[in-house]
Design a protein around this motif. Structure first.
Motif, PDB file in Angstrom:
ATOM      1  N   ARG A  68     -27.444 -23.328   7.750  1.00  0.00           N
ATOM      2  CA  ARG A  68     -26.123 -22.475   6.519  1.00  0.00           C
ATOM      3  C   ARG A  68     -24.806 -22.004   7.967  1.00  0.00           C
ATOM      4  O   ARG A  68     -25.150 -22.342   8.987  1.00  0.00           O
ATOM      5  CB  ARG A  68     -27.049 -20.902   7.355  1.00  0.00           C
ATOM      6  N   ALA A  72     -16.011 -11.559   6.002  1.00  0.00           N
ATOM      7  CA  ALA A  72     -16.354 -13.275   6.539  1.00  0.00           C
ATOM      8  C   ALA A  72     -17.401 -13.603   5.525  1.00  0.00           C
ATOM      9  O   ALA A  72     -17.849 -15.243   5.640  1.00  0.00           O
ATOM     10  CB  ALA A  72     -17.082 -12.655   8.010  1.00  0.00           C
ATOM     11  N   GLU A 112     -25.732 -19.991  11.886  1.00  0.00           N
ATOM     12  CA  GLU A 112     -24.293 -19.572  12.249  1.00  0.00           C
ATOM     13  C   GLU A 112     -24.885 -18.255  13.412  1.00  0.00           C
ATOM     14  O   GLU A 112     -25.690 -17.566  14.298  1.00  0.00           O
ATOM     15  CB  GLU A 112     -23.314 -18.475  11.430  1.00  0.00           C
ATOM     16  N   CYS A 142     -20.095 -15.428   2.840  1.00  0.00           N
ATOM     17  CA  CYS A 142     -20.409 -16.571   2.221  1.00  0.00           C
ATOM     18  C   CYS A 142     -19.675 -15.973   0.689  1.00  0.00           C
ATOM     19  O   CYS A 142     -19.620 -17.078  -0.200  1.00  0.00           O
ATOM     20  CB  CYS A 142     -21.098 -17.473   2.416  1.00  0.00           C
ATOM     21  N   ASN A 143     -20.690 -15.072   0.260  1.00  0.00           N
ATOM     22  CA  ASN A 143     -20.190 -14.483  -1.064  1.00  0.00           C
ATOM     23  C   ASN A 143     -18.779 -13.282  -1.287  1.00  0.00           C
ATOM     24  O   ASN A 143     -18.520 -13.333  -2.081  1.00  0.00           O
ATOM     25  CB  ASN A 143     -20.800 -13.551  -1.752  1.00  0.00           C
ATOM     26  N   GLU A 172     -33.198 -12.158   2.454  1.00  0.00           N
ATOM     27  CA  GLU A 172     -33.254 -13.576   2.057  1.00  0.00           C
ATOM     28  C   GLU A 172     -32.640 -14.364   3.457  1.00  0.00           C
ATOM     29  O   GLU A 172     -32.836 -14.157   4.676  1.00  0.00           O
ATOM     30  CB  GLU A 172     -31.872 -13.652   0.929  1.00  0.00           C
ATOM     31  N   ILE A 214     -27.895 -17.863   1.257  1.00  0.00           N
ATOM     32  CA  ILE A 214     -27.654 -18.659  -0.217  1.00  0.00           C
ATOM     33  C   ILE A 214     -27.384 -19.913  -0.659  1.00  0.00           C
ATOM     34  O   ILE A 214     -27.021 -20.830   0.312  1.00  0.00           O
ATOM     35  CB  ILE A 214     -26.457 -17.768  -0.913  1.00  0.00           C
ATOM     36  N   ARG A 268     -15.720  -6.469   2.279  1.00  0.00           N
ATOM     37  CA  ARG A 268     -16.095  -7.552   3.983  1.00  0.00           C
ATOM     38  C   ARG A 268     -15.399  -9.320   3.783  1.00  0.00           C
ATOM     39  O   ARG A 268     -15.472  -9.766   2.766  1.00  0.00           O
ATOM     40  CB  ARG A 268     -17.853  -7.747   4.236  1.00  0.00           C
TER      41      ARG A 268
HETATM   42  N1  LIG Z   1     -26.550 -12.095   1.934  1.00  0.00           N
HETATM   43  C1  LIG Z   1     -24.934 -11.582   2.746  1.00  0.00           C
HETATM   44  C2  LIG Z   1     -24.427 -12.829   2.206  1.00  0.00           C
HETATM   45  C3  LIG Z   1     -24.760 -14.233   3.305  1.00  0.00           C
HETATM   46  C4  LIG Z   1     -24.604 -14.522   4.924  1.00  0.00           C
HETATM   47  O1  LIG Z   1     -25.374 -14.086   5.751  1.00  0.00           O
HETATM   48  O2  LIG Z   1     -22.813 -14.473   5.352  1.00  0.00           O
HETATM   49  P1  LIG Z   1     -22.782 -14.288   6.420  1.00  0.00           P
HETATM   50  O3  LIG Z   1     -22.231 -13.738   6.654  1.00  0.00           O
HETATM   51  O4  LIG Z   1     -21.435 -15.190   6.216  1.00  0.00           O
HETATM   52  O5  LIG Z   1     -23.680 -15.037   7.892  1.00  0.00           O
HETATM   53  C5  LIG Z   1     -24.305 -10.543   2.308  1.00  0.00           C
HETATM   54  O6  LIG Z   1     -23.883 -10.277   1.746  1.00  0.00           O
HETATM   55  O7  LIG Z   1     -24.119  -9.189   3.131  1.00  0.00           O
END
Ligand SMILES: N[C@@H](CCC(=O)OP(=O)(O)O)C(=O)O
Ligand SMILES: NC(=O)C1=CN([C@@H]2O[C@H](COP(=O)(O)OP(=O)(O)OC[C@H]3O[C@@H](n4cnc5c(N)ncnc54)[C@H](OP(=O)(O)O)[C@@H]3O)[C@@H](O)[C@H]2O)C=CC1
Length: 421
Positions: A207, A258, A127, A260-261, A387, A390, A256
């Motif tokens: 991603r 935005a 992204e 993905c988790n 990382e 995910i 947060r």
């Molecule tokens: N590892 C991240 C989540 C994954 C991620 O990078 O998501 P995104 O913010 O949608 O690009 C975090 O919890 O900060």
């Protein structure tokens, strides 16, 4: 660009394949030197990075990007500090490459074990978040992989500025420039080429959201480790501790919006709904979260909760919107998650051991959690150091992927003139 996108990507692929051979045998100290030098280059290029990012932000605003997207795109001084720190942290991580384990003598007299090796060339499509360029480049470099990075088109200037710093780091360490290549065109034909060059690319890490999923599923000829959308749930069981339920469900949605988790759907057992939902709804309303509920939820919380449609259960909002459903049982919660979720991350809040055990066994997701926020699904939080993303795939790597997920193992066999009889 004078050459066609296909020729350009072929050139990148060929160079990456050659560089991957050098990287695979590079010493840990040399890889660390490149990471440290890239960190120093970023530090020295702060003004250039901010200028490049300003161009992206201005174009983004002109093209109507929403605030959440602009926030992901922005390179603030604090985020530049984080990227520098991230490079230094990856340099400090143990190098997984070359480690040999489980070496043992077999009855024939040979010795057999397993050696950890890089995957080769990793293509990453991600992204418009410039800091991901550093995360991805640093993890691939440390794990001995060459990488071709295709970031979101809105971040093109920022990514090129970051790429120049990485190049400086590679040059100072005497590593090939093609060890990390950032695609210079925003033409999506480059994505098409990258995912169809198995001769040059060993694995693709995509991603992104639905559009990317469709394209990859249709066209990819290279093995893929999908890092896709997160339709994450929290289920508040009838045996939940109220205080824990409120803390977890609040954090999973509002820490947060935005990532993905982040939780997109809250499931609540009918037996506890009248005690837990009103205080939770007050928190969400205070924070400006739009609520969409099933009929029972609306009856309990009032008509300002919008009616959730079937489509809501399958939607990743990435925004301050939450769908809520009251369920009659643990079975119904598990069935809902396995039907509508994206096998990313799901949590149960409960004090009942058997319910917790059933949830972690029967929910088919990359991370299953008990009494903890889904926001913890992250490589750093899981102790991996950093990382790449995910993984929502089941093969090779599942959940947060760190250095080890970018490697494989091969058998090594030692004999002393042994022959098979
Ligand atoms: N590892 C991240 C989540 C994954 C991620 O990078 O998501 P995104 O913010 O949608 O690009 C975090 O919890 O900060
Ligand atoms: N599991 C994980 O680790 C992560 C998952 N995500 C998920 O990503 C999504 C949010 O990111 P968002 O920026 O909207 O993602 P997008 O899917 O819109 O974009 C991600 C990347 O994919 C490219 N892309 C998208 N569609 C296509 C296509 N049809 N053909 C070629 N390239 C394509 C984009 O290029 P272009 O710039 O040209 O649009 C961009 O580089 C959410 O679903 C989130 O959950 C995000 C981060 C990590």
């Amino acid at each position: 660009m004078t050459e066609s996108v296909l020729d350009y990507m072929n050139r990148l692929g060929r160079a990456a394949r050659e560089a991957s051979r050098v990287l695979a045998r590079a010493a840990t100290a040399q890889k660390n030197r490149a990471l440290q030098a890239a960190a120093a280059a970023l530090d020295a290029a702060r003004d250039e990075l901010v200028d490049a990012n300003r161009q992206d932000l201005e174009a983004g605003r002109a093209n109507g990007l929403d605030e959440a997207m602009l926030d992901r795109l922005a390179l603030t001084p604090a985020r530049i500090d984080d990227m520098i720190e991230g490079l230094r942290q990856v340099a400090a991580l143990p190098d997984p490459i070359g480690e040999i384990r489980d070496m043992r003598y077999l009855p024939s007299g040979i010795q057999v074990g397993k050696m950890r090796v890089p995957l080769g060339v990793v293509g990453i499509i991600y992204e418009s978040r410039p800091n991901v360029t550093i995360d991805a480049a640093s993890l691939c470099l440390k794990s001995g992989n060459a990488t071709i990075l295709r970031g979101g088109s809105e971040a093109i200037h920022s990514n090129q500025a970051i790429a120049r710093c990485i190049q400086q780091g590679l040059a100072e360490a005497g590593l090939p420039a093609a060890a990390v290549q950032v695609v210079e065109t925003t033409d999506r034909a480059a994505v098409g080429a990258l995912i169809t060059m198995p001769e040059y690319v060993d694995v693709i890490v995509p991603r992104g959201g639905k559009g990317l999923i469709e394209r990859i599923s249709r066209d990819a000829k290279v093995p893929v480790i999908k890092h896709l959308d997160g339709i994450c749930h929290v289920f508040i069981d009838q045996a939940a501790d109220l205080d824990k339920a409120i803390r977890v469900a609040d954090n999973a949605k509002t820490q947060r919006y935005a990532p993905c988790n982040t939780m997109e759907t809250l499931l609540v057992h009918a037996a506890i709904a009248s005690r837990v939902l009103p205080p939770l709804a007050a928190i969400y309303r205070d924070k400006g979260v739009e609520l969409r509920g099933c009929p029972q939820t609306r009856e309990l919380l009032g008509a300002d909760v919008l009616e959730a449609s079937e489509a809501d259960w399958a939607t990743e909002y990435n925004a301050p919107i939450l769908s809520i459903r009251i369920v009659a049982s643990l079975d119904e919660a598990i069935e809902h998650i396995n039907r509508f979720g994206s096998q990313h991350t799901d949590a149960i809040v409960t004090e009942n051991f058997s319910d917790a055990r059933r949830f972690i066994t029967e929910v088919d997701s990359a991370s299953v959690m008990v009494n903890a926020s889904t926001r913890f699904a992250d490589g750093f939080e899981y102790g991996l150091g950093a990382e790449i993303g995910i993984s929502t795939d089941k093969l090779h790597a599942r959940g947060p992927v760190g250095l080890e997920g970018l490697t494989s193992e091969k058998y090594v066999v030692f004999g002393d003139g042994h022959v098979r009889t």
